[in-house]
Design a protein around this motif. Structure first.
Motif, PDB file in Angstrom:
ATOM      1  N   MET A   1       0.837  -1.198   0.000  1.00 52.40           N
ATOM      2  CA  MET A   1       0.000   0.000   0.000  1.00 52.40           C
ATOM      3  C   MET A   1       0.877   1.255   0.000  1.00 52.40           C
ATOM      4  SD  MET A   1      -2.987  -1.390   0.009  1.00 52.40           S
ATOM      5  CE  MET A   1      -4.227  -0.225   0.542  1.00 52.40           C
ATOM      6  N   ALA A   2       0.358   2.320  -0.573  1.00 49.54           N
ATOM      7  CA  ALA A   2       1.090   3.584  -0.629  1.00 49.54           C
ATOM      8  C   ALA A   2       0.178   4.718  -0.187  1.00 49.54           C
ATOM      9  CB  ALA A   2       1.588   3.835  -2.049  1.00 49.54           C
ATOM     10  N   ARG A   3       0.685   5.584   0.659  1.00 45.99           N
ATOM     11  CA  ARG A   3      -0.101   6.756   1.036  1.00 45.99           C
ATOM     12  C   ARG A   3      -0.323   7.611  -0.210  1.00 45.99           C
ATOM     13  NH1 ARG A   3       2.873   9.913   5.480  1.00 45.99           N
ATOM     14  NH2 ARG A   3       4.613   9.415   4.089  1.00 45.99           N
ATOM     15  N   THR A   4      -1.578   7.921  -0.466  1.00 44.51           N
ATOM     16  CA  THR A   4      -1.970   8.595  -1.705  1.00 44.51           C
ATOM     17  C   THR A   4      -2.979   9.688  -1.387  1.00 44.51           C
ATOM     18  OG1 THR A   4      -1.656   6.523  -2.931  1.00 44.51           O
ATOM     19  CG2 THR A   4      -2.981   8.238  -3.991  1.00 44.51           C
ATOM     20  N   VAL A   5      -2.792  10.853  -1.986  1.00 43.66           N
ATOM     21  CA  VAL A   5      -3.741  11.946  -1.800  1.00 43.66           C
ATOM     22  C   VAL A   5      -4.885  11.766  -2.796  1.00 43.66           C
ATOM     23  CG1 VAL A   5      -4.104  14.438  -1.945  1.00 43.66           C
ATOM     24  CG2 VAL A   5      -1.967  13.528  -0.974  1.00 43.66           C
ATOM     25  N   ARG A   6      -6.110  11.724  -2.265  1.00 45.42           N
ATOM     26  CA  ARG A   6      -7.296  11.653  -3.118  1.00 45.42           C
ATOM     27  C   ARG A   6      -8.342  12.629  -2.577  1.00 45.42           C
ATOM     28  NH1 ARG A   6      -8.860   5.397  -4.236  1.00 45.42           N
ATOM     29  NH2 ARG A   6      -9.498   5.501  -2.044  1.00 45.42           N
ATOM     30  N   PHE A   7      -9.291  12.974  -3.437  1.00 40.03           N
ATOM     31  CA  PHE A   7     -10.426  13.773  -2.970  1.00 40.03           C
ATOM     32  C   PHE A   7     -11.712  13.153  -3.509  1.00 40.03           C
ATOM     33  CE2 PHE A   7      -9.014  15.675  -6.900  1.00 40.03           C
ATOM     34  CZ  PHE A   7     -10.122  16.209  -7.534  1.00 40.03           C
ATOM     35  N   HIS A   8     -12.745  13.216  -2.685  1.00 39.35           N
ATOM     36  CA  HIS A   8     -14.010  12.542  -2.973  1.00 39.35           C
ATOM     37  C   HIS A   8     -15.115  13.510  -3.381  1.00 39.35           C
ATOM     38  CE1 HIS A   8     -12.795   8.544  -1.188  1.00 39.35           C
ATOM     39  NE2 HIS A   8     -11.840   9.343  -0.740  1.00 39.35           N
ATOM     40  N   GLU A   9     -14.795  14.798  -3.404  1.00 38.61           N
ATOM     41  CA  GLU A   9     -15.763  15.814  -3.817  1.00 38.61           C
ATOM     42  C   GLU A   9     -15.009  17.058  -4.227  1.00 38.61           C
ATOM     43  OE1 GLU A   9     -18.095  17.352  -0.545  1.00 38.61           O
ATOM     44  OE2 GLU A   9     -16.547  16.729   0.888  1.00 38.61           O
ATOM     45  N   ILE A  10     -15.657  17.892  -5.039  1.00 40.08           N
ATOM     46  CA  ILE A  10     -15.082  19.167  -5.435  1.00 40.08           C
ATOM     47  C   ILE A  10     -15.055  20.098  -4.226  1.00 40.08           C
ATOM     48  CG2 ILE A  10     -15.491  21.220  -6.865  1.00 40.08           C
ATOM     49  CD1 ILE A  10     -14.507  18.788  -8.424  1.00 40.08           C
ATOM     50  N   GLY A  11     -13.969  20.865  -4.089  1.00 38.13           N
ATOM     51  CA  GLY A  11     -13.927  21.791  -2.968  1.00 38.13           C
ATOM     52  C   GLY A  11     -12.560  22.383  -2.734  1.00 38.13           C
TER      53      GLY A  11
ATOM     54  N   PRO B   1      -8.946  23.112  -0.283  1.00 40.61           N
ATOM     55  CA  PRO B   1      -7.858  22.217   0.096  1.00 40.61           C
ATOM     56  C   PRO B   1      -8.266  21.138   1.091  1.00 40.61           C
ATOM     57  CG  PRO B   1      -7.088  24.476   0.066  1.00 40.61           C
ATOM     58  CD  PRO B   1      -8.572  24.532  -0.119  1.00 40.61           C
ATOM     59  N   GLU B   2      -9.250  21.444   1.928  1.00 38.12           N
ATOM     60  CA  GLU B   2      -9.641  20.501   2.983  1.00 38.12           C
ATOM     61  C   GLU B   2     -10.272  19.215   2.453  1.00 38.12           C
ATOM     62  OE1 GLU B   2     -13.075  23.086   1.981  1.00 38.12           O
ATOM     63  OE2 GLU B   2     -10.959  23.469   2.466  1.00 38.12           O
ATOM     64  N   VAL B   3     -10.654  19.163   1.170  1.00 42.61           N
ATOM     65  CA  VAL B   3     -11.268  17.929   0.647  1.00 42.61           C
ATOM     66  C   VAL B   3     -10.218  16.865   0.356  1.00 42.61           C
ATOM     67  CG1 VAL B   3     -13.208  19.194  -0.342  1.00 42.61           C
ATOM     68  CG2 VAL B   3     -11.252  18.616  -1.804  1.00 42.61           C
ATOM     69  N   MET B   4      -8.938  17.231   0.351  1.00 42.81           N
ATOM     70  CA  MET B   4      -7.894  16.245   0.085  1.00 42.81           C
ATOM     71  C   MET B   4      -7.668  15.355   1.297  1.00 42.81           C
ATOM     72  SD  MET B   4      -5.069  18.415  -2.111  1.00 42.81           S
ATOM     73  CE  MET B   4      -4.883  19.688  -0.856  1.00 42.81           C
ATOM     74  N   ARG B   5      -7.548  14.060   1.042  1.00 45.73           N
ATOM     75  CA  ARG B   5      -7.325  13.088   2.112  1.00 45.73           C
ATOM     76  C   ARG B   5      -6.121  12.231   1.764  1.00 45.73           C
ATOM     77  NH1 ARG B   5     -13.432  10.494   2.515  1.00 45.73           N
ATOM     78  NH2 ARG B   5     -14.597  12.463   2.635  1.00 45.73           N
ATOM     79  N   LEU B   6      -5.370  11.859   2.788  1.00 42.66           N
ATOM     80  CA  LEU B   6      -4.238  10.964   2.612  1.00 42.66           C
ATOM     81  C   LEU B   6      -4.705   9.559   2.950  1.00 42.66           C
ATOM     82  CD1 LEU B   6      -1.258  11.160   1.812  1.00 42.66           C
ATOM     83  CD2 LEU B   6      -0.685  11.420   4.235  1.00 42.66           C
TER      84      LEU B   6
ATOM     85  N   ALA C   1      -1.978  22.158   3.803  1.00 41.12           N
ATOM     86  CA  ALA C   1      -1.289  23.418   4.076  1.00 41.12           C
ATOM     87  C   ALA C   1      -0.526  23.904   2.845  1.00 41.12           C
ATOM     88  CB  ALA C   1      -0.336  23.253   5.261  1.00 41.12           C
ATOM     89  N   ALA C   2       0.035  22.982   2.085  1.00 42.74           N
ATOM     90  CA  ALA C   2       0.757  23.364   0.867  1.00 42.74           C
ATOM     91  C   ALA C   2      -0.183  24.033  -0.125  1.00 42.74           C
ATOM     92  CB  ALA C   2       1.411  22.141   0.241  1.00 42.74           C
ATOM     93  N   HIS C   3      -1.384  23.484  -0.287  1.00 40.33           N
ATOM     94  CA  HIS C   3      -2.353  24.088  -1.208  1.00 40.33           C
ATOM     95  C   HIS C   3      -2.865  25.425  -0.681  1.00 40.33           C
ATOM     96  CE1 HIS C   3      -3.657  21.256  -4.572  1.00 40.33           C
ATOM     97  NE2 HIS C   3      -2.495  20.804  -4.136  1.00 40.33           N
TER      98      HIS C   3
ATOM     99  N   THR D   1     -11.041  22.127  -7.601  1.00 40.88           N
ATOM    100  CA  THR D   1     -12.204  22.987  -7.407  1.00 40.88           C
ATOM    101  C   THR D   1     -13.172  22.950  -8.588  1.00 40.88           C
ATOM    102  OG1 THR D   1     -10.900  24.861  -8.225  1.00 40.88           O
ATOM    103  CG2 THR D   1     -11.027  24.564  -5.843  1.00 40.88           C
ATOM    104  N   GLY D   2     -12.875  22.122  -9.584  1.00 43.14           N
ATOM    105  CA  GLY D   2     -13.803  21.930 -10.688  1.00 43.14           C
ATOM    106  C   GLY D   2     -13.815  23.017 -11.731  1.00 43.14           C
ATOM    107  N   VAL D   3     -12.753  23.827 -11.816  1.00 41.36           N
ATOM    108  CA  VAL D   3     -12.718  24.901 -12.810  1.00 41.36           C
ATOM    109  C   VAL D   3     -11.516  24.777 -13.750  1.00 41.36           C
ATOM    110  CG1 VAL D   3     -14.013  26.539 -11.402  1.00 41.36           C
ATOM    111  CG2 VAL D   3     -11.519  26.443 -11.175  1.00 41.36           C
ATOM    112  N   TYR D   4     -10.927  23.594 -13.814  1.00 43.32           N
ATOM    113  CA  TYR D   4      -9.796  23.373 -14.717  1.00 43.32           C
ATOM    114  C   TYR D   4     -10.314  23.203 -16.143  1.00 43.32           C
ATOM    115  CZ  TYR D   4      -5.282  21.516 -16.292  1.00 43.32           C
ATOM    116  OH  TYR D   4      -4.100  21.321 -16.955  1.00 43.32           O
ATOM    117  N   ILE D   5      -9.402  23.146 -17.105  1.00 40.51           N
ATOM    118  CA  ILE D   5      -9.799  23.027 -18.511  1.00 40.51           C
ATOM    119  C   ILE D   5     -10.398  21.658 -18.825  1.00 40.51           C
ATOM    120  CG2 ILE D   5      -8.214  24.773 -19.377  1.00 40.51           C
ATOM    121  CD1 ILE D   5      -6.227  22.568 -20.044  1.00 40.51           C
TER     122      ILE D   5
END
Length: 332
Positions: free
Chosen positions: A1-11, A13-18, A312-314, A49-53
């Motif tokens: 297993m590898a620690r991986t940053v994922r997000f489960h909803e648009i939002g 920085p706080e939506v990112m989970r390790l 915090a980085a974001h 945040t859902g506003v990328y190209i």
């Protein structure tokens, strides 16, 4: 297993989970890398945040297109890279398909560049995207020549600084634009011929004055939005505004009609024009590598965060207070 940053909803920085995620095995044309450092890119915040190209197509979603590390395994048929090789990852894929915010990640081998022994992981994660972006727009597409005046806004970003350095290497005159005068001295130290503050100066008026009324041959606009019309006032006849970012998040008008239809070129651009074209990437990598050898180019790192502090980085990136690249370190 590898620690991986994922997000489960648009939002935010706080939506990112390790999370612990099995990285899997590399397939044909792929490599599994141990990620040692990650370059944080504004495109990742826009994607989150859902506003990328391009929109997020599925959840949980991954993030990250720039990294440095070591190859752990290669997929069937891969001969140009081998396990144990130090590499950098350049942005050339959709975050719907791959993401390098992780301890270990699978990426296409087409996005890998060999990393020399003297280039550490933090530098290897910080240097390629900014300089390849500047090289592509200024050399491959724009054809910037010695003596040209180039205006660069968001000048304290990693791409802005790379554009300043690249303009100087080409013999052009870089005019840096930043929001306030707080970063003026630092931008002068980085090679800006002039520094203008958009909240304090009449930017088009100053550019026209600096050029004897001619205007700049090129404007590299990372902000876009309504302000593009004011920037276009500073462009010389036949000059070009490159839209290579969308920090404003607002609709961008075509300024030509409001300005009386001058001979103005307006062009969108992303680094993918370079990184997804093998021949252009080969030339770009050679250009950047030669600049690194001579000292004309160098990674400018603002801060380094541990992977655990990705939120915090974001937040730091979204504060717009940084000068240069934000990097995330991955401790194994």
């Amino acid at each position: 297993m590898a620690r991986t940053v994922r997000f489960h909803e648009i939002g935010g920085p706080e939506v990112m989970r390790l999370e612990d995620v099995e990285p899997g095995e590399p397939g044909p044309g792929e490599a599994l890398i141990r990620v040692d450092a990650i370059g944080v890119n504004r495109a990742e915040a826009l994607f989150r945040t859902g506003v990328y190209i391009e929109p997020v197509k599925r959840f949980p979603a991954r993030l990250g297109t720039e990294a440095a590390g070591v190859i752990e395994a290669v997929g069937p048929g891969v001969t140009e890279f081998a396990a144990g090789q130090a590499v950098s990852v350049v942005p050339a894929f959709s975050q719907n398909d791959y993401g390098v915010y992780a301890e270990r990640a699978i990426v296409p081998v087409s996005v890998l560049l060999p990393r020399p022994d003297e280039v550490d992981a933090v530098s290897g994660a910080a240097v390629w995207m900014p300089y390849l972006t500047a090289y592509g727009a200024m050399v491959e597409v724009g054809g910037v020549r010695a003596g040209d005046v180039v205006v660069v806004n968001a000048a304290s970003s990693s791409v802005g600084l790379a554009a300043i350095h690249t303009a100087n290497r080409l013999g052009a005159r870089p005019v840096a634009v930043t929001r306030t005068g707080d970063k003026r001295q630092r931008l002068i130290e980085e090679g800006a011929a002039e520094v203008l503050a958009s909240e304090e100066d009449d930017v088009p008026g100053r550019v026209l004055a600096l050029t004897g009324g001619r205007g700049a041959e090129f404007v590299f606009d990372a902000v876009a939005g309504p302000g593009v019309t004011e920037l276009a006032r500073a462009v010389a006849p036949g000059g070009t505004v490159f839209l290579w970012g969308m920090l404003s998040g607002q609709p961008t008008p075509h300024p030509g009609f409001d300005l009386g239809m001058p001979p103005l070129n307006l062009r969108t651009y992303t680094v993918h024009e370079i990184t997804r074209d093998p021949e252009r990437l080969r030339r770009g990598a050679a250009f950047v590598a030669s600049g690194l050898r001579t000292g004309a180019f160098r990674p400018v790192v603002d801060r380094v965060f541990p992977l655990e502090d990705i939120v915090a980085a974001h937040r730091h990136m979204e504060s717009n207070t940084q000068v240069g690249k934000i990097v995330v370190r991955v401790d194994h």
